[in-house]
Enzyme design. Structure first.
Site, short mmCIF file in Angstrom:
data_model
loop_
_atom_site.label_atom_id
_atom_site.label_comp_id
_atom_site.label_asym_id
_atom_site.label_seq_id
_atom_site.Cartn_x
_atom_site.Cartn_y
_atom_site.Cartn_z
N GLU A 180 2.92 -3.73 15.89
CA GLU A 180 4.37 -3.75 15.67
C GLU A 180 5.10 -3.15 16.88
O GLU A 180 4.52 -2.37 17.64
CB GLU A 180 4.72 -2.87 14.47
CG GLU A 180 4.02 -3.23 13.18
CD GLU A 180 4.69 -4.39 12.47
OE1 GLU A 180 5.85 -4.69 12.78
OE2 GLU A 180 4.03 -5.00 11.61
N LYS B 57 0.84 -1.23 0.00
CA LYS B 57 0.00 0.00 0.00
C LYS B 57 0.85 1.25 0.00
O LYS B 57 0.54 2.24 -0.66
CB LYS B 57 -0.93 0.01 1.22
CG LYS B 57 -0.20 0.20 2.55
CD LYS B 57 -0.80 -0.59 3.67
CE LYS B 57 -0.03 -1.87 3.83
NZ LYS B 57 -0.35 -2.64 5.02
N GLY C 214 1.39 -9.75 19.39
CA GLY C 214 1.78 -9.70 17.98
C GLY C 214 0.75 -9.02 17.09
O GLY C 214 0.84 -9.07 15.87
N LYS D 255 -3.89 3.69 2.55
CA LYS D 255 -4.98 2.87 2.01
C LYS D 255 -6.11 3.77 1.49
O LYS D 255 -6.69 3.50 0.43
CB LYS D 255 -5.50 1.92 3.08
CG LYS D 255 -4.47 0.87 3.49
CD LYS D 255 -4.91 0.15 4.73
CE LYS D 255 -3.96 -0.98 5.09
NZ LYS D 255 -4.23 -1.53 6.44
N GLY E 260 -6.73 -6.13 3.25
CA GLY E 260 -6.36 -7.55 3.16
C GLY E 260 -7.33 -8.44 2.41
O GLY E 260 -7.32 -8.48 1.20
N ILE F 52 -10.59 -8.33 2.07
CA ILE F 52 -11.84 -7.79 1.50
C ILE F 52 -11.56 -7.37 0.06
O ILE F 52 -10.70 -6.52 -0.16
CB ILE F 52 -12.35 -6.55 2.29
CG1 ILE F 52 -12.44 -6.85 3.78
CG2 ILE F 52 -13.69 -6.10 1.75
CD1 ILE F 52 -12.83 -5.63 4.62
N GLY G 275 -3.35 -10.64 7.76
CA GLY G 275 -3.14 -12.06 8.06
C GLY G 275 -2.68 -12.79 6.82
O GLY G 275 -3.01 -12.42 5.70
N1 LIG Z 1 0.90 -8.70 7.00
C1 LIG Z 1 -0.29 -8.47 6.50
O1 LIG Z 1 -1.30 -9.01 6.97
C2 LIG Z 1 -0.44 -7.57 5.31
C3 LIG Z 1 -1.74 -7.23 4.87
C4 LIG Z 1 -1.88 -6.45 3.71
C5 LIG Z 1 -0.76 -6.00 3.04
N2 LIG Z 1 0.49 -6.30 3.53
C6 LIG Z 1 1.64 -5.82 2.76
O2 LIG Z 1 2.32 -6.96 2.24
C7 LIG Z 1 3.72 -6.70 2.13
C8 LIG Z 1 4.50 -7.77 2.90
O3 LIG Z 1 4.12 -7.72 4.26
P1 LIG Z 1 4.46 -8.90 5.27
O4 LIG Z 1 3.63 -8.65 6.49
O5 LIG Z 1 4.37 -10.22 4.59
O6 LIG Z 1 5.99 -8.55 5.61
P2 LIG Z 1 7.09 -9.51 6.28
O7 LIG Z 1 6.44 -10.59 7.06
O8 LIG Z 1 8.06 -8.61 6.93
O9 LIG Z 1 7.78 -10.18 5.00
C9 LIG Z 1 8.66 -9.50 4.16
C10 LIG Z 1 9.45 -10.53 3.37
O10 LIG Z 1 10.29 -9.84 2.44
C11 LIG Z 1 11.56 -10.47 2.49
N3 LIG Z 1 12.61 -9.56 2.04
C12 LIG Z 1 13.15 -8.50 2.71
N4 LIG Z 1 14.12 -7.94 1.94
C13 LIG Z 1 14.16 -8.66 0.79
C14 LIG Z 1 14.95 -8.57 -0.37
N5 LIG Z 1 15.89 -7.64 -0.53
N6 LIG Z 1 14.78 -9.49 -1.34
C15 LIG Z 1 13.83 -10.46 -1.21
N7 LIG Z 1 13.04 -10.57 -0.13
C16 LIG Z 1 13.20 -9.68 0.87
C17 LIG Z 1 11.74 -10.89 3.93
O11 LIG Z 1 12.71 -11.90 3.98
P3 LIG Z 1 13.31 -12.56 5.32
O12 LIG Z 1 12.15 -13.11 6.07
O13 LIG Z 1 14.20 -13.60 4.78
O14 LIG Z 1 14.00 -11.45 6.05
C18 LIG Z 1 10.34 -11.42 4.24
O15 LIG Z 1 10.22 -12.75 3.80
C19 LIG Z 1 3.90 -5.28 2.67
O16 LIG Z 1 3.86 -4.37 1.57
C20 LIG Z 1 2.69 -5.06 3.55
O17 LIG Z 1 2.32 -3.71 3.69
C21 LIG Z 1 0.66 -7.06 4.63
#
Ligand SMILES: NC(=O)c1ccc[n+]([C@@H]2O[C@H](COP(=O)([O-])OP(=O)(O)OC[C@H]3O[C@@H](n4cnc5c(N)ncnc54)[C@H](OP(=O)(O)O)[C@@H]3O)[C@@H](O)[C@H]2O)c1
Length: 431
Positions: free
Chosen positions: A190, A105, A187, A205, A134, A136, A302
């Site tokens: 953050e 986002k 959890g 958003k 997410g 929706i 999630g």
């Molecule tokens: N979490 C949610 O529920 C949610 C909901 C909607 C949207 N989002 C969006 O989805 C995206 C990801 O969120 P997330 O919660 O999944 O984040 P996250 O758990 O922190 O995952 C990020 C991933 O990116 C990897 N990464 C970091 N640097 C990298 C690089 N240089 N090359 C390749 N991979 C790399 C990390 O690797 P390592 O683990 O190996 O460090 C990790 O696997 C974000 O834009 C977030 O805003 C998240």
């Protein structure tokens, strides 16, 4: 038909959720598409130590450039997040003519139109359903489901962490700081909660949804934004007395002279459908000129709910690749530019909460300030048995312009009996 091959970059919450769905639901996805959706490459710095589903023949790499350069990869899923590496990944993939699906986002709110232009220039597609709310499918709704309507108003609860914290304050009567600490322990929040509790995540958003709903590019920094740090159990007690509750409401209103956009804690009637959105859930309520009200509800975050949004985008883009048509992720061929209207022009009823050292003539002084600005009092509320040296009470006012309210609040904040600046929240009647 030939399978469509995917490269997944980022294997955290969303990436691992998307992988689990792509592997666990492969058969049903192939039946929907008429051809398989296959993973060709996965990437993250910890790819070699992570627990992953069995991925025979799949390239596992710590270098995202190998995924983008993989000759078989037609769609890159960018699930890293942030605006640095993520932007490099997306730009490299699009420039190579590969389509991109993202959940990002922050980046899409800041640079979405440029990225879409890059996609068009290179014959690629760009999809971002997972970036807002997410699980929706609100992008699909605005882009396709109700695209025939002209949207007048959009209200959203778009940050699950804030909604969780507010409903915990409401239900348990605990202070903001205590609920935040508990949410961090569980959890749900953050370690650095700023992006969530100060409203920055929600405003990215809202900027994206405003593009989809109104065809206007909105710089998130121009959205009036207030977080939830100041909302206390006391505010819920007063809100309940008024038969209202409090949520962090993202609001976008079309007016004849422009958009009014805000992210701020707001009162809403307990009878409103949005008031029933509790815990980490998200919701979006849209009012169109012709179709009137529609409401969308679900999990805002999630691994699996967001993973479904990512995989659904992969399905859409794969279908476009094999079918030959592309759809703008913003629902409009091009976004118009323009500043939103200043929030001072909002006309609304307001809730004003005070903390004062009790003395004679307090209400008269406050009423005088309001009257001088043409603001009429609707009600004065005070719960019994509150300490005189730190006395809370609430004044609700009839609809008035926010500019007048802010001026009155600034004047009131300077009074010697006022302990902290009055907390002003709009009372949303239209929900
Ligand atoms: N979490 C949610 O529920 C949610 C909901 C909607 C949207 N989002 C969006 O989805 C995206 C990801 O969120 P997330 O919660 O999944 O984040 P996250 O758990 O922190 O995952 C990020 C991933 O990116 C990897 N990464 C970091 N640097 C990298 C690089 N240089 N090359 C390749 N991979 C790399 C990390 O690797 P390592 O683990 O190996 O460090 C990790 O696997 C974000 O834009 C977030 O805003 C998240």
């Amino acid at each position: 038909m030939k399978p469509v091959k995917i490269g997944v970059i980022g294997l955290g919450n969303v990436g691992s959720g998307a992988l689990a769905i792509l592997t666990g639901n492969a058969q049903s996805l192939a039946e929907k598409l008429g051809f398989p959706l296959e993973i060709a490459a996965v990437c993250s710095p910890s790819v070699n130590t992570r627990e992953l589903p069995a991925l025979p023949g799949v390239l596992k790499t710590t270098n995202w450039r190998e995924v983008v350069a993989h000759p078989e990869v037609e769609i890159v899923a960018e699930l890293v997040g942030g605006t640095g590496t993520a932007r490099e990944i997306i730009e490299a993939a699009l420039t190579a003519g590969k389509s991109v699906v993202t959940a990002n986002k922050e980046l899409l709110a800041a640079a979405g139109p440029e990225l879409w232009a890059l996609a068009v220039a290179h014959g690629a597609s760009l999809a971002m359903e997972a970036s807002v709310a997410g699980g929706i499918p609100v992008h699909t709704v605005l882009r396709d489901g109700i695209s025939g309507d002209r949207i007048e108003t959009l209200f959203g609860i778009l940050n699950g962490t804030c909604n969780y914290i507010l409903t915990e304050i409401e239900q348990k009567g605990s202070a903001f700081a205590d609920v935040l600490a508990e949410a961090q322990r569980l959890g749900y929040a953050e370690a650095d909660p700023t992006a969530d509790v100060d409203g920055f995540d929600a405003r990215s958003k809202l900027a994206i949804l405003a593009g989809l709903a109104f065809g206007q590019r909105v710089d998130p920094a121009t959205i009036y934004t207030e977080g939830i740090r100041r909302v206390s159990p006391l505010d819920f007690a007063y809100a309940h007395t008024l038969k209202h509750t409090i949520r962090l409401i993202c609001a976008a209103r079309r007016t004849p002279t422009g958009l009014l956009l805000s992210v701020r804690p707001s009162l809403l009637p307990q009878s409103a459908i949005m008031a029933g959105v509790t815990g980490a859930y998200n919701a979006v309520w849209v009012k169109g000129e012709f179709g009137q009200d529609t409401f969308y509800y679900g999990r805002g975050a999630g691994a699996h709910p967001t993973g479904v949004a990512v995989v659904s985008d992969l399905v859409r883009v794969a279908r476009e690749l094999r079918g030959g048509a592309r759809t703008s992720p913003f629902a409009h061929v091009q976004l118009a530019s323009g500043e939103p209207r200043p929030m001072e022009q909002l006309r609304s009823s307001y809730y004003l909460r005070f903390r004062v050292r009790d003395a004679h003539g307090i209400i008269a002084k406050l009423a005088g300030i309001l009257a001088a600005k043409g603001i009429s009092i609707d009600a004065v509320l005070q719960l019994p048995n509150e300490p005189k040296e730190d006395l809370p009470f609430v004044i609700t006012v009839e609809p008035a312009e926010e500019g007048a309210i802010r001026a009155a609040v600034a004047e009131m904040a300077a009074l010697d009996f006022v302990i902290e600046p009055p907390l002003a929240m709009p009372i949303e009647k239209g929900l």
